[in-house]
Every structure is written in structure tokens, then in C-alpha cells.
Design an enzyme around this catalytic site. Structure first.
Site, PDB file in Angstrom:
ATOM      1  N   LYS A  73       0.801  -1.226   0.000  1.00  0.00           N
ATOM      2  CA  LYS A  73       0.000   0.000   0.000  1.00  0.00           C
ATOM      3  C   LYS A  73       0.834   1.277   0.000  1.00  0.00           C
ATOM      4  CE  LYS A  73      -4.141  -2.015   2.031  1.00  0.00           C
ATOM      5  NZ  LYS A  73      -5.227  -1.873   3.003  1.00  0.00           N
ATOM      6  N   ASP A 109     -10.039   2.435   1.978  1.00  0.00           N
ATOM      7  CA  ASP A 109      -9.997   1.858   3.327  1.00  0.00           C
ATOM      8  C   ASP A 109     -10.539   2.831   4.369  1.00  0.00           C
ATOM      9  OD1 ASP A 109      -8.856  -0.639   2.672  1.00  0.00           O
ATOM     10  OD2 ASP A 109      -6.829   0.184   2.749  1.00  0.00           O
ATOM     11  N   GLY A 132       0.121  -1.404  14.654  1.00  0.00           N
ATOM     12  CA  GLY A 132       0.564  -1.268  13.280  1.00  0.00           C
ATOM     13  C   GLY A 132       0.875   0.165  12.926  1.00  0.00           C
ATOM     14  N   SER A 133       1.710   0.346  11.893  1.00  0.00           N
ATOM     15  CA  SER A 133       2.036   1.700  11.434  1.00  0.00           C
ATOM     16  C   SER A 133       2.167   1.755   9.922  1.00  0.00           C
ATOM     17  CB  SER A 133       3.342   2.186  12.086  1.00  0.00           C
ATOM     18  OG  SER A 133       4.422   1.299  11.797  1.00  0.00           O
ATOM     19  N   GLY A 134       1.633   0.750   9.230  1.00  0.00           N
ATOM     20  CA  GLY A 134       1.692   0.715   7.778  1.00  0.00           C
ATOM     21  C   GLY A 134       0.497   1.380   7.133  1.00  0.00           C
ATOM     22  N   GLY A 135       0.248   1.009   5.876  1.00  0.00           N
ATOM     23  CA  GLY A 135      -0.797   1.675   5.105  1.00  0.00           C
ATOM     24  C   GLY A 135      -2.179   1.540   5.699  1.00  0.00           C
ATOM     25  N   MET A 136      -2.535   0.330   6.165  1.00  0.00           N
ATOM     26  CA  MET A 136      -3.865   0.154   6.746  1.00  0.00           C
ATOM     27  C   MET A 136      -3.983   0.882   8.073  1.00  0.00           C
ATOM     28  SD  MET A 136      -6.716  -1.202   5.930  1.00  0.00           S
ATOM     29  CE  MET A 136      -8.278  -1.102   6.775  1.00  0.00           C
TER      30      MET A 136
END
Length: 274
Positions: A73, A109, A132-136
Site C-alpha cells: 500500500k 480503506d 501497526g504503522s503501515g498503510g492500513m
């Protein structure tokens, strides 16, 4: 479902998805809607170890749309031609739309998560922990901010990306969720079917037992370890299957220009998980 399946021809429009671990959910969801609405489209799921080549194929082959899932992402951003506001706002892409060879990047999203926070009645005053710290995670944290949540902790092992995401919205970063957390959101692949942590809980059991809401963005399996534990503890649960249905419906609109009615979306979601 309408069982009359038209054979693909030279005019059939191809849409696809790219994911680290492809599932059949999106494929079944989109193809169900194409059949029910009589659209000459077909949808197929793929994975790749060469993202630039895969996105180059979307452009070169005239593929109309491409859904982007973990872990692509953020990596796909530099491969798009136009970043639409929905993607620019959270610096994350989950949808590519090919407009005559020009690749437009979107993110559906955020809208899906924001809708679920409202429809499930999540209390904005509750302390929230997001793993978490990514795209989602970016979509989740932005939706929580806009839902009115102010007590939010981003739980991430990567201190640099975790701190950056938390700081962007005036929240906190920590390596472990606070004991006071009452809303738990998993935005990592932990619990994903076929992954190295498929059987793991994304939060400690005592926190799950004390939580009011347990939210897992992972869609496969439909009942992740976190969701099973949340149900057993009597918490309100929000599943990845709900997220994927809502965000996929918005992708469907971007690809086709047709907005299916809510009942048809519900039936497509049920079929996708059957």
C-alpha cells in the site's frame, strides 16, 4: 446469484488485485456483482515479487482497476501517476484506476473504517490502541481521529514509523498497548491465514478480556484469533470481512461507474465468504 456466466471476449474489462497473500474474497465479491449487474468485467487475484513490473502491466495491458493490499500500500505510491485526495490524505494506496494509461491512486480503506466505527457505535471517549504503522494503520488512525477519538495509542515495533503516524494526528506511540485500552484495533498481518503469525493474538489476552470493542482488519480467515477471543470475552467485534466488503464496494464504483444498492452489496459480501 445469476448463474448465467458470459464467456469473456475481446471487450471484457479486466480488474485485479495485488496482495502478499491473495484470497478469494475480493474475486468472488466483484465477480458476483459483475454477473448480477450484467457487466462485461472479470476480476482476478494475483501476488507478485516484482511490484514495478506488475504495475507496469496494469498500464501496458489496459487493466482497468487494481486493488492493492498488504504489503504494497505504500510501496505502490511512487508507481502511480496521479495521487487522488483520498490517497494523499493518508499517504497510502489501496486502489489503482487506469484512465487511458494514466494510473490514478485512491484509498477506500478510510471510508470503510469510518463507516464501521459509526455503525457499530464505537464510543469516541474510549481509550484506543492501534497495532501497526503501515498503510492500513494510517487509514484506521485517520478514521479514529475523524470519529472524535482523542485517547489513541499507536502500538508499533518500528519506533520511527509509529512515532511519525502518531505525531501526525497528535496521538501517542508505544511499543506495548496501555492497560487502559478499551478499543483494540489490529492493522497488521498478525492472525492472517497462511502467514507466520496465523495463530497469534495481536493483543495480550488480559487486554482482550477487558476490551469493549475488538476490531481486526485481517479478512482471512473470517474469524481471526483476535476476533474469536473478542467474541469469547463478550466484546463488540468488527471484522476484516466487514472492512473488505465496504472498501471493495467503493472500488467497484471507481472501476465501473455503477453503484450497487446496499442489499446487493450485502449479498455479494455473504457470497464472497461462503
Amino acid at each position: 446469484m445469476n448463474d448465467s456466466i458470459a464467456m469473456p471476449d475481446r471487450d471484457t474489462v479486466l480488474c485485479m488485485s495485488l496482495s502478499g497473500r491473495p484470497s478469494s474474497i475480493g474475486t468472488r465479491f466483484h465477480n458476483y456483482l459483475y454477473r448480477e449487474l450484467g457487466l462485461n468485467y472479470i476480476y482476478k487475484a494475483f501476488s507478485t515479487t516484482d511490484l514495478p513490473a506488475a504495475i507496469g502491466g496494469v498500464r501496458a495491458l489496459g487493466i482497468r482497476g487494481c486493488a492493492i493490499s498488504m504489503p504494497f500500500k505504500e510501496a505502490v505510491i511512487d508507481l502511480a501517476d496521479v495521487m487522488e485526495p483520498s490517497a494523499t490524505a493518508i499517504d497510502s494506496v489501496n486502489t489503482i484506476v487506469n484512465e487511458d494509461g494514466v494510473l490514478h491512486a485512491h484509498n477506500t480503506d478510510y471510508a470503510a473504517v469510518a463507516s464501521l466505527l459509526r455503525s457499530h457505535g464505537v464510543d469516541p471517549a474510549s481509550p484506543v490502541a492501534v497495532r501497526g504503522s503501515g498503510g492500513m494503520a494510517k487509514a484506521v488512525v485517520a478514521a479514529l481521529r475523524d470519529h472524535g477519538c482523542t485517547d489513541v495509542t499507536v502500538v508499533a515495533r518500528n519506533a520511527e514509523t509509529g512515532s511519525a503516524l502518531a505525531g501526525l494526528y497528535g496521538f501517542r506511540h508505544a511499543s506495548a498497548p496501555p492497560d487502559a485500552s478499551r478499543v483494540l484495533v489490529n492493522a497488521t498481518p498478525v492472525g492472517m491465514e497462511g502467514g507466520p503469525a496465523a495463530d497469534d493474538l495481536s493483543f495480550p489476552a488480559p487486554l482482550i478480556d477487558a476490551a469493549d470493542t475488538v476490531f481486526d482488519v485481517v479478512a482471512m480467515p473470517p474469524e481471526t484469533p483476535l476476533i474469536r477471543a473478542g467474541r469469547a470475552a463478550g466484546a463488540r467485534v468488527i471484522t476484516g470481512a466487514e472492512v473488505i466488503a465496504l472498501q471493495a464496494a467503493e472500488q467497484f464504483v471507481l472501476y465501473t461507474g455503477v453503484r450497487p444498492d446496499p442489499d446487493l452489496v450485502r449479498r455479494a459480501s455473504e457470497y464472497s465468504r461462503s
